[in-house]
Write a protein that holds these residues in place. Structure first.
Motif, PDB file in Angstrom:
ATOM      1  N   PRO A  92      13.301  45.920 106.540  1.00  0.00           N
ATOM      2  CA  PRO A  92      13.067  47.174 107.153  1.00  0.00           C
ATOM      3  C   PRO A  92      11.746  47.008 108.346  1.00  0.00           C
ATOM      4  O   PRO A  92      11.539  47.617 109.290  1.00  0.00           O
ATOM      5  N   ASP A  93      10.996  46.054 108.094  1.00  0.00           N
ATOM      6  CA  ASP A  93      10.061  45.721 109.033  1.00  0.00           C
ATOM      7  C   ASP A  93       9.936  44.451 109.590  1.00  0.00           C
ATOM      8  O   ASP A  93       9.035  44.077 110.513  1.00  0.00           O
ATOM      9  N   LEU A  94      10.701  43.543 109.274  1.00  0.00           N
ATOM     10  CA  LEU A  94      10.939  42.187 109.784  1.00  0.00           C
ATOM     11  C   LEU A  94      12.085  41.865 110.916  1.00  0.00           C
ATOM     12  O   LEU A  94      13.196  41.859 110.322  1.00  0.00           O
ATOM     13  N   GLN A  95      11.729  41.750 111.956  1.00  0.00           N
ATOM     14  CA  GLN A  95      12.941  41.646 112.990  1.00  0.00           C
ATOM     15  C   GLN A  95      12.337  40.833 114.210  1.00  0.00           C
ATOM     16  O   GLN A  95      11.164  41.091 114.496  1.00  0.00           O
ATOM     17  N   GLY A  96      13.044  40.101 114.829  1.00  0.00           N
ATOM     18  CA  GLY A  96      12.662  39.224 115.939  1.00  0.00           C
ATOM     19  C   GLY A  96      12.205  40.147 117.332  1.00  0.00           C
ATOM     20  O   GLY A  96      11.228  40.103 117.498  1.00  0.00           O
ATOM     21  N   SER A  97      13.358  40.549 117.535  1.00  0.00           N
ATOM     22  CA  SER A  97      13.042  41.814 118.691  1.00  0.00           C
ATOM     23  C   SER A  97      13.889  43.022 118.624  1.00  0.00           C
ATOM     24  O   SER A  97      14.831  43.085 118.261  1.00  0.00           O
ATOM     25  N   ASN A  98      13.031  44.034 118.265  1.00  0.00           N
ATOM     26  CA  ASN A  98      13.571  45.426 118.304  1.00  0.00           C
ATOM     27  C   ASN A  98      14.250  45.961 119.752  1.00  0.00           C
ATOM     28  O   ASN A  98      13.701  47.144 120.103  1.00  0.00           O
ATOM     29  N   GLY A 102      20.401  45.789 121.566  1.00  0.00           N
ATOM     30  CA  GLY A 102      20.449  44.597 120.831  1.00  0.00           C
ATOM     31  C   GLY A 102      21.875  44.131 120.458  1.00  0.00           C
ATOM     32  O   GLY A 102      22.240  42.971 120.538  1.00  0.00           O
ATOM     33  N   VAL A 103      22.759  45.079 120.346  1.00  0.00           N
ATOM     34  CA  VAL A 103      24.026  44.718 120.120  1.00  0.00           C
ATOM     35  C   VAL A 103      24.621  44.164 121.519  1.00  0.00           C
ATOM     36  O   VAL A 103      25.551  43.135 121.450  1.00  0.00           O
ATOM     37  N   PHE A 104      24.353  44.637 122.551  1.00  0.00           N
ATOM     38  CA  PHE A 104      24.841  44.181 123.754  1.00  0.00           C
ATOM     39  C   PHE A 104      24.240  42.749 124.195  1.00  0.00           C
ATOM     40  O   PHE A 104      24.995  41.939 124.627  1.00  0.00           O
ATOM     41  N   TYR A 105      23.113  42.538 123.766  1.00  0.00           N
ATOM     42  CA  TYR A 105      22.460  41.253 124.098  1.00  0.00           C
ATOM     43  C   TYR A 105      23.317  40.214 123.191  1.00  0.00           C
ATOM     44  O   TYR A 105      23.490  39.024 123.761  1.00  0.00           O
ATOM     45  N   LEU A 106      23.470  40.516 121.834  1.00  0.00           N
ATOM     46  CA  LEU A 106      24.262  39.461 121.142  1.00  0.00           C
ATOM     47  C   LEU A 106      25.379  39.092 121.300  1.00  0.00           C
ATOM     48  O   LEU A 106      25.846  38.071 121.289  1.00  0.00           O
ATOM     49  N   MET A 107      26.291  40.215 121.923  1.00  0.00           N
ATOM     50  CA  MET A 107      27.542  39.846 122.373  1.00  0.00           C
ATOM     51  C   MET A 107      27.664  38.956 123.490  1.00  0.00           C
ATOM     52  O   MET A 107      28.520  38.194 123.780  1.00  0.00           O
ATOM     53  N   ALA A 108      26.525  39.348 124.417  1.00  0.00           N
ATOM     54  CA  ALA A 108      26.357  38.678 125.741  1.00  0.00           C
ATOM     55  C   ALA A 108      26.176  37.220 125.459  1.00  0.00           C
ATOM     56  O   ALA A 108      26.682  36.156 125.777  1.00  0.00           O
ATOM     57  N   ILE A 109      24.970  36.987 124.724  1.00  0.00           N
ATOM     58  CA  ILE A 109      24.609  35.504 124.226  1.00  0.00           C
ATOM     59  C   ILE A 109      25.399  34.620 123.425  1.00  0.00           C
ATOM     60  O   ILE A 109      25.419  33.444 123.918  1.00  0.00           O
ATOM     61  N   VAL A 110      26.099  35.317 122.862  1.00  0.00           N
ATOM     62  CA  VAL A 110      27.025  34.338 121.960  1.00  0.00           C
ATOM     63  C   VAL A 110      28.185  34.012 122.757  1.00  0.00           C
ATOM     64  O   VAL A 110      28.654  33.064 122.483  1.00  0.00           O
ATOM     65  N   SER A 111      28.559  35.124 123.714  1.00  0.00           N
ATOM     66  CA  SER A 111      29.775  34.671 124.525  1.00  0.00           C
ATOM     67  C   SER A 111      29.590  33.352 125.545  1.00  0.00           C
ATOM     68  O   SER A 111      30.305  32.692 125.947  1.00  0.00           O
ATOM     69  N   PHE A 112      28.346  33.119 125.585  1.00  0.00           N
ATOM     70  CA  PHE A 112      27.841  31.933 126.400  1.00  0.00           C
ATOM     71  C   PHE A 112      28.262  30.617 125.968  1.00  0.00           C
ATOM     72  O   PHE A 112      28.273  29.716 126.747  1.00  0.00           O
ATOM     73  N   ASP A 113      28.404  30.543 124.624  1.00  0.00           N
ATOM     74  CA  ASP A 113      28.680  29.011 124.109  1.00  0.00           C
ATOM     75  C   ASP A 113      30.132  28.555 124.651  1.00  0.00           C
ATOM     76  O   ASP A 113      30.216  27.487 124.502  1.00  0.00           O
ATOM     77  N   VAL A 114      30.994  29.536 125.133  1.00  0.00           N
ATOM     78  CA  VAL A 114      32.255  28.716 125.619  1.00  0.00           C
ATOM     79  C   VAL A 114      31.888  27.989 126.986  1.00  0.00           C
ATOM     80  O   VAL A 114      32.713  27.131 127.443  1.00  0.00           O
ATOM     81  N   CYS A 153      33.371  50.619 117.902  1.00  0.00           N
ATOM     82  CA  CYS A 153      33.445  51.752 117.109  1.00  0.00           C
ATOM     83  C   CYS A 153      32.233  52.249 116.187  1.00  0.00           C
ATOM     84  O   CYS A 153      31.706  53.260 116.098  1.00  0.00           O
ATOM     85  N   VAL A 154      31.268  50.957 115.827  1.00  0.00           N
ATOM     86  CA  VAL A 154      30.151  51.424 115.120  1.00  0.00           C
ATOM     87  C   VAL A 154      29.110  52.099 116.111  1.00  0.00           C
ATOM     88  O   VAL A 154      28.573  52.960 115.659  1.00  0.00           O
ATOM     89  N   VAL A 155      29.013  51.504 117.223  1.00  0.00           N
ATOM     90  CA  VAL A 155      28.022  51.917 118.180  1.00  0.00           C
ATOM     91  C   VAL A 155      28.366  53.439 118.630  1.00  0.00           C
ATOM     92  O   VAL A 155      27.562  54.133 118.804  1.00  0.00           O
ATOM     93  N   MET A 156      29.765  53.736 118.756  1.00  0.00           N
ATOM     94  CA  MET A 156      30.085  55.140 118.947  1.00  0.00           C
ATOM     95  C   MET A 156      29.835  56.114 117.846  1.00  0.00           C
ATOM     96  O   MET A 156      29.272  57.348 118.020  1.00  0.00           O
ATOM     97  N   ILE A 157      29.879  55.618 116.383  1.00  0.00           N
ATOM     98  CA  ILE A 157      29.313  56.546 115.475  1.00  0.00           C
ATOM     99  C   ILE A 157      28.118  56.616 115.317  1.00  0.00           C
ATOM    100  O   ILE A 157      27.590  57.650 114.963  1.00  0.00           O
ATOM    101  N   CYS A 158      27.116  55.580 115.289  1.00  0.00           N
ATOM    102  CA  CYS A 158      25.841  55.461 115.192  1.00  0.00           C
ATOM    103  C   CYS A 158      25.145  56.074 116.343  1.00  0.00           C
ATOM    104  O   CYS A 158      24.005  56.297 116.409  1.00  0.00           O
ATOM    105  N   GLN A 159      25.943  55.958 117.684  1.00  0.00           N
ATOM    106  CA  GLN A 159      25.258  56.466 118.890  1.00  0.00           C
ATOM    107  C   GLN A 159      23.881  55.748 119.304  1.00  0.00           C
ATOM    108  O   GLN A 159      22.901  56.130 119.714  1.00  0.00           O
ATOM    109  N   THR A 160      23.802  54.414 119.096  1.00  0.00           N
ATOM    110  CA  THR A 160      22.795  53.367 119.356  1.00  0.00           C
ATOM    111  C   THR A 160      23.245  52.042 119.381  1.00  0.00           C
ATOM    112  O   THR A 160      24.216  51.628 118.793  1.00  0.00           O
ATOM    113  N   LEU A 161      22.440  51.365 120.308  1.00  0.00           N
ATOM    114  CA  LEU A 161      22.779  49.774 120.302  1.00  0.00           C
ATOM    115  C   LEU A 161      21.720  48.866 119.612  1.00  0.00           C
ATOM    116  O   LEU A 161      21.543  47.861 119.476  1.00  0.00           O
ATOM    117  N   ASN A 162      20.575  49.837 119.071  1.00  0.00           N
ATOM    118  CA  ASN A 162      19.708  49.079 118.331  1.00  0.00           C
ATOM    119  C   ASN A 162      20.162  48.652 116.878  1.00  0.00           C
ATOM    120  O   ASN A 162      20.383  49.495 116.046  1.00  0.00           O
TER     121      ASN A 162
END
Length: 361
Positions: A92-98, A102-114, A153-162
């Motif tokens: 709950p209190d330990l996170q690299g970058s809040n 975050g979801v968008f960043y994660l999808m973008a950076i992981v795609s770069f390995d191609v 789908c998760v983003v739409m239900i939760c209404q956040t990218l954090n």
């Protein structure tokens, strides 16, 4: 933030040791192998033998290779995978970058390995490496479509990218009301229950199916069997890393296991309650309260890290189980599954999640 980064690096690096040993034992158990039992007690020394072998191997660069691309590719693959850990919540209190995206960043950076994979195949100046790289890039880009749809789908239900905000919504500390199976009409408020009843796979009837699609896509993203076609030894030798040796090969191997860990983290955060406990409050038996701990407390961070890592390692174990159970599929079967099964299903799940969110608010 500064404490979370070295912790994640330590977890990811240590996981390679634990993951390799676990996979050897799982494969030995499932296929009745004796090899992993021979080197040291319970086969524990095999890991050190492999590391010593890789350290002793000469770092060879083929004469006809593009030296810059060949040497840079493993570093790009390694960096793109490990950079994804920067936005994951651990407790709950330990996170690299809040980060709010975050979801968008994660999808973008992981795609770069191609990019690194294509550089490795092209820079090797080897047709088998290039074939393996092209197959890998085609596979990863294709399966990112249904993978992204399930995440949306998760983003739409939760209404956040954090990712931390998504984590808080799946437990007893949620700010909004959670209903049993997401059905407001039932009128059963499970916010105080917490546990598995507040996880996203039960907050919405479609997200359990979405998690199954997500898990299948992560196998393809990680080049894991039965989707390990880029490394099909019988067809293209060893894939895009055929020409690599020594520690550069070890770096690519490390990146593969780190990707397994990363997608398992993401699946646990998005679908499986993140660092929240699976045990619900049942009347006077306050299991969720006892096994969660409030944010800002030492107990809350210890239990949060324990539950999240437990879910992650179970997902990794399932990936290993799948690898040693199912045979490798053909390329046409892989693409058929992606474009004609998982992508339409992902679109339907996204549409259903959007309509569900509108009706249930």
């Amino acid at each position: 933030m500064f404490l979370a980064i070295p912790i994640f690096l330590a977890v990811a690096s240590g996981f390679v040791v634990v993951g390799v040993y676990t996979e050897r034992k799982v494969s030995a158990f499932m296929q009745d192998r004796l090899g992993p039992m021979e080197t040291g007690k319970w086969g524990l020394l095999q890991l050190f033998a492999d590391l010593l072998k890789l350290l002793q191997k000469e770092d060879i660069v083929p004469t006809g290779a593009d030296r810059r691309l060949f040497l840079l590719a493993p570093a790009i693959i390694f960096a793109s995978v490990f950079a994804g850990f920067a936005v994951l919540p651990l407790t709950p209190d330990l996170q690299g970058s809040n980060a709010d995206v975050g979801v968008f960043y994660l999808m973008a950076i992981v795609s770069f390995d191609v990019v690194g994979i294509l550089m490795a195949g092209w820079g090797s100046n080897n047709k088998y490496s290039l074939f393996g790289a092209m197959r890998s890039v085609a596979q990863i880009i294709s399966y990112e479509i249904p993978l992204g749809l399930t995440i949306l789908c998760v983003v739409m239900i939760c209404q956040t990218l954090n990712l931390q905000a998504i984590s808080f919504q799946q437990g007893i500390y949620a700010q909004e009301t959670n209903y049993l199976f997401g059905l407001k009409a039932l009128g059963v408020d499970v916010t105080g229950w917490g546990g598995i009843f507040a996880w996203n796979i039960l907050r919405n009837p479609f997200l359990l199916i979405a998690y199954v699609v997500f898990f299948i896509c992560t196998l393809a993203e990680s080049n894991r069997a039965p989707f390990d076609l880029p490394e099909g030894e019988s067809e293209i030798v060893g894939g895009f890393h055929t020409e690599y040796s020594g520690m550069r090969f070890a770096l690519l191997y490390l990146s593969e296991y780190a990707m397994m860990l990363l997608v398992s983290f993401l699946g646990a955060v998005l679908f499986l309650g993140s660092w929240n406990t699976p045990l619900p409050n049942l009347g006077p038996v306050r299991l969720a309260d006892w096994t969660s701990g409030a944010p800002g407390t030492v107990w809350g961070n210890l239990t949060g890290g324990f539950w999240l890592l437990s879910k992650v390692f179970l997902a990794v174990l399932l990936q290993m189980w799948v690898r040693w159970t199912f045979p490798r599929i053909r390329v046409d079967q892989m693409m058929f599954l992606c474009w004609k099964v998982l992508t339409p299903l992902g679109l339907l799940l996204l549409l259903a999640s959007g309509v569900w969110r509108l009706l249930m608010v």
